[in-house]
Design a protein around this motif. Structure first.
Motif, PDB file in Angstrom:
ATOM      1  N   ASP A  80     -14.726  21.240 -37.762  1.00 49.95           N
ATOM      2  CA  ASP A  80     -16.030  20.831 -37.221  1.00 49.95           C
ATOM      3  C   ASP A  80     -16.149  19.308 -37.154  1.00 49.95           C
ATOM      4  O   ASP A  80     -16.672  18.765 -36.179  1.00 49.95           O
ATOM      5  CB  ASP A  80     -17.165  21.399 -38.074  1.00 49.95           C
ATOM      6  CG  ASP A  80     -17.248  22.910 -37.992  1.00 49.95           C
ATOM      7  OD1 ASP A  80     -16.813  23.481 -36.965  1.00 49.95           O
ATOM      8  OD2 ASP A  80     -17.737  23.518 -38.964  1.00 49.95           O
ATOM      9  N   VAL A  81     -15.664  18.618 -38.172  1.00 47.86           N
ATOM     10  CA  VAL A  81     -15.731  17.159 -38.178  1.00 47.86           C
ATOM     11  C   VAL A  81     -14.811  16.582 -37.095  1.00 47.86           C
ATOM     12  O   VAL A  81     -15.192  15.646 -36.390  1.00 47.86           O
ATOM     13  CB  VAL A  81     -15.377  16.597 -39.578  1.00 47.86           C
ATOM     14  CG1 VAL A  81     -15.204  15.094 -39.535  1.00 47.86           C
ATOM     15  CG2 VAL A  81     -16.456  16.990 -40.574  1.00 47.86           C
ATOM     16  N   MET A  82     -13.629  17.154 -36.928  1.00 46.62           N
ATOM     17  CA  MET A  82     -12.733  16.697 -35.858  1.00 46.62           C
ATOM     18  C   MET A  82     -13.388  16.883 -34.488  1.00 46.62           C
ATOM     19  O   MET A  82     -13.324  16.003 -33.636  1.00 46.62           O
ATOM     20  CB  MET A  82     -11.401  17.440 -35.908  1.00 46.62           C
ATOM     21  CG  MET A  82     -10.476  16.957 -36.965  1.00 46.62           C
ATOM     22  SD  MET A  82      -8.879  17.783 -36.757  1.00 46.62           S
ATOM     23  CE  MET A  82      -8.010  17.162 -38.164  1.00 46.62           C
ATOM     24  N   HIS A  83     -14.020  18.021 -34.296  1.00 47.49           N
ATOM     25  CA  HIS A  83     -14.711  18.276 -33.029  1.00 47.49           C
ATOM     26  C   HIS A  83     -15.821  17.261 -32.815  1.00 47.49           C
ATOM     27  O   HIS A  83     -16.000  16.737 -31.706  1.00 47.49           O
ATOM     28  CB  HIS A  83     -15.269  19.698 -33.027  1.00 47.49           C
ATOM     29  CG  HIS A  83     -15.861  20.087 -31.723  1.00 47.49           C
ATOM     30  ND1 HIS A  83     -17.077  19.619 -31.290  1.00 47.49           N
ATOM     31  CD2 HIS A  83     -15.419  20.900 -30.747  1.00 47.49           C
ATOM     32  CE1 HIS A  83     -17.359  20.118 -30.111  1.00 47.49           C
ATOM     33  NE2 HIS A  83     -16.351  20.906 -29.757  1.00 47.49           N
ATOM     34  N   CYS A  84     -16.560  16.964 -33.859  1.00 49.81           N
ATOM     35  CA  CYS A  84     -17.632  15.965 -33.782  1.00 49.81           C
ATOM     36  C   CYS A  84     -17.074  14.604 -33.395  1.00 49.81           C
ATOM     37  O   CYS A  84     -17.634  13.910 -32.540  1.00 49.81           O
ATOM     38  CB  CYS A  84     -18.359  15.891 -35.121  1.00 49.81           C
ATOM     39  SG  CYS A  84     -19.602  14.599 -35.230  1.00 49.81           S
ATOM     40  N   LEU A  85     -15.964  14.212 -34.004  1.00 52.31           N
ATOM     41  CA  LEU A  85     -15.349  12.920 -33.696  1.00 52.31           C
ATOM     42  C   LEU A  85     -14.852  12.854 -32.260  1.00 52.31           C
ATOM     43  O   LEU A  85     -15.064  11.867 -31.562  1.00 52.31           O
ATOM     44  CB  LEU A  85     -14.189  12.647 -34.653  1.00 52.31           C
ATOM     45  CG  LEU A  85     -14.561  12.341 -36.102  1.00 52.31           C
ATOM     46  CD1 LEU A  85     -13.331  12.411 -36.988  1.00 52.31           C
ATOM     47  CD2 LEU A  85     -15.236  10.995 -36.208  1.00 52.31           C
ATOM     48  N   ILE A  86     -14.193  13.911 -31.822  1.00 55.81           N
ATOM     49  CA  ILE A  86     -13.653  13.941 -30.462  1.00 55.81           C
ATOM     50  C   ILE A  86     -14.772  13.892 -29.431  1.00 55.81           C
ATOM     51  O   ILE A  86     -14.666  13.225 -28.410  1.00 55.81           O
ATOM     52  CB  ILE A  86     -12.753  15.176 -30.267  1.00 55.81           C
ATOM     53  CG1 ILE A  86     -11.487  15.014 -31.113  1.00 55.81           C
ATOM     54  CG2 ILE A  86     -12.404  15.386 -28.800  1.00 55.81           C
ATOM     55  CD1 ILE A  86     -10.660  16.281 -31.234  1.00 55.81           C
ATOM     56  N   ALA A  87     -15.874  14.575 -29.720  1.00 54.86           N
ATOM     57  CA  ALA A  87     -17.016  14.565 -28.800  1.00 54.86           C
ATOM     58  C   ALA A  87     -17.719  13.213 -28.788  1.00 54.86           C
ATOM     59  O   ALA A  87     -18.303  12.819 -27.771  1.00 54.86           O
ATOM     60  CB  ALA A  87     -18.003  15.656 -29.200  1.00 54.86           C
ATOM     61  N   CYS A  88     -17.662  12.508 -29.891  1.00 56.32           N
ATOM     62  CA  CYS A  88     -18.397  11.254 -30.022  1.00 56.32           C
ATOM     63  C   CYS A  88     -17.632  10.053 -29.458  1.00 56.32           C
ATOM     64  O   CYS A  88     -18.225   9.184 -28.839  1.00 56.32           O
ATOM     65  CB  CYS A  88     -18.724  11.030 -31.493  1.00 56.32           C
ATOM     66  SG  CYS A  88     -19.814   9.649 -31.794  1.00 56.32           S
ATOM     67  N   VAL A  89     -16.348   9.996 -29.714  1.00 59.00           N
ATOM     68  CA  VAL A  89     -15.557   8.839 -29.299  1.00 59.00           C
ATOM     69  C   VAL A  89     -14.214   9.312 -28.734  1.00 59.00           C
ATOM     70  O   VAL A  89     -13.467  10.009 -29.404  1.00 59.00           O
ATOM     71  CB  VAL A  89     -15.366   7.846 -30.476  1.00 59.00           C
ATOM     72  CG1 VAL A  89     -14.677   8.473 -31.646  1.00 59.00           C
ATOM     73  CG2 VAL A  89     -14.655   6.601 -30.042  1.00 59.00           C
ATOM     74  N   PRO A  90     -13.921   8.968 -27.493  1.00 63.80           N
ATOM     75  CA  PRO A  90     -12.698   9.475 -26.857  1.00 63.80           C
ATOM     76  C   PRO A  90     -11.414   8.785 -27.314  1.00 63.80           C
ATOM     77  O   PRO A  90     -10.335   9.330 -27.123  1.00 63.80           O
ATOM     78  CB  PRO A  90     -12.943   9.208 -25.374  1.00 63.80           C
ATOM     79  CG  PRO A  90     -13.896   8.058 -25.347  1.00 63.80           C
ATOM     80  CD  PRO A  90     -14.744   8.193 -26.573  1.00 63.80           C
ATOM     81  N   CYS A  91     -11.512   7.614 -27.923  1.00 62.13           N
ATOM     82  CA  CYS A  91     -10.276   6.885 -28.231  1.00 62.13           C
ATOM     83  C   CYS A  91     -10.114   6.581 -29.718  1.00 62.13           C
ATOM     84  O   CYS A  91      -9.461   5.609 -30.075  1.00 62.13           O
ATOM     85  CB  CYS A  91     -10.210   5.603 -27.407  1.00 62.13           C
ATOM     86  SG  CYS A  91     -11.616   4.525 -27.639  1.00 62.13           S
ATOM     87  N   GLY A  92     -10.664   7.410 -30.570  1.00 63.18           N
ATOM     88  CA  GLY A  92     -10.464   7.224 -32.005  1.00 63.18           C
ATOM     89  C   GLY A  92      -9.129   7.791 -32.447  1.00 63.18           C
ATOM     90  O   GLY A  92      -8.455   8.502 -31.703  1.00 63.18           O
ATOM     91  N   GLN A  93      -8.744   7.457 -33.664  1.00 60.78           N
ATOM     92  CA  GLN A  93      -7.494   7.954 -34.223  1.00 60.78           C
ATOM     93  C   GLN A  93      -7.800   8.708 -35.508  1.00 60.78           C
ATOM     94  O   GLN A  93      -8.352   8.135 -36.448  1.00 60.78           O
ATOM     95  CB  GLN A  93      -6.551   6.798 -34.530  1.00 60.78           C
ATOM     96  CG  GLN A  93      -6.166   5.993 -33.320  1.00 60.78           C
ATOM     97  CD  GLN A  93      -5.396   4.736 -33.713  1.00 60.78           C
ATOM     98  OE1 GLN A  93      -5.223   4.438 -34.882  1.00 60.78           O
ATOM     99  NE2 GLN A  93      -4.934   4.004 -32.716  1.00 60.78           N
TER     100      GLN A  93
END
Length: 113
Positions: A80-93
């Motif tokens: 769920d946290v990974m999904h949140c990150l991917i939805a929020c910022v396209p170029c994070g690592q």
């Protein structure tokens, strides 16, 4: 500063029966995430909405225009946290994920209990 916690039982005795069921102790992990500096604030706000997730450390990397975040979260919330990150910022690592005990031993502590 000290904190005190207590719980009042109001209502029928049926409420007490619910507390007899043993609860599973949550397993926590630490996830490393690096995002562009401009996206750090929206990411932090989005993570605040993820239940059980907290930010342990926020390290600005000004020469690279990045921010490194260390997240503390329940193991069953990683997807769920990974999904949140991917939805929020396209170029994070999304970096390393380790157990809470491994994180503590990395910082010279023997246990987290």
């Amino acid at each position: 500063m000290g904190y005190a916690a207590y719980k009042e039982f109001l209502g029928s005795s049926l409420v007490h029966a619910v507390h007899l069921v043993p609860r599973r102790k949550p397993v926590f992990v630490v996830m490393d995430v690096t995002v562009p500096s401009l996206d750090a604030w929206p990411v932090r706000r989005a993570l605040a909405a993820c239940p059980g997730t907290g930010i342990l450390r926020c390290v600005p990397l000004p020469h690279d225009h990045l921010v490194h975040l260390e997240l503390h979260l329940p193991q069953d919330a990683v997807a769920d946290v990974m999904h949140c990150l991917i939805a929020c910022v396209p170029c994070g690592q999304i970096g390393r994920i380790c157990s809470w005990d491994e994180h503590l031993s990395h910082h010279g502590l023997t246990h987290g209990h």
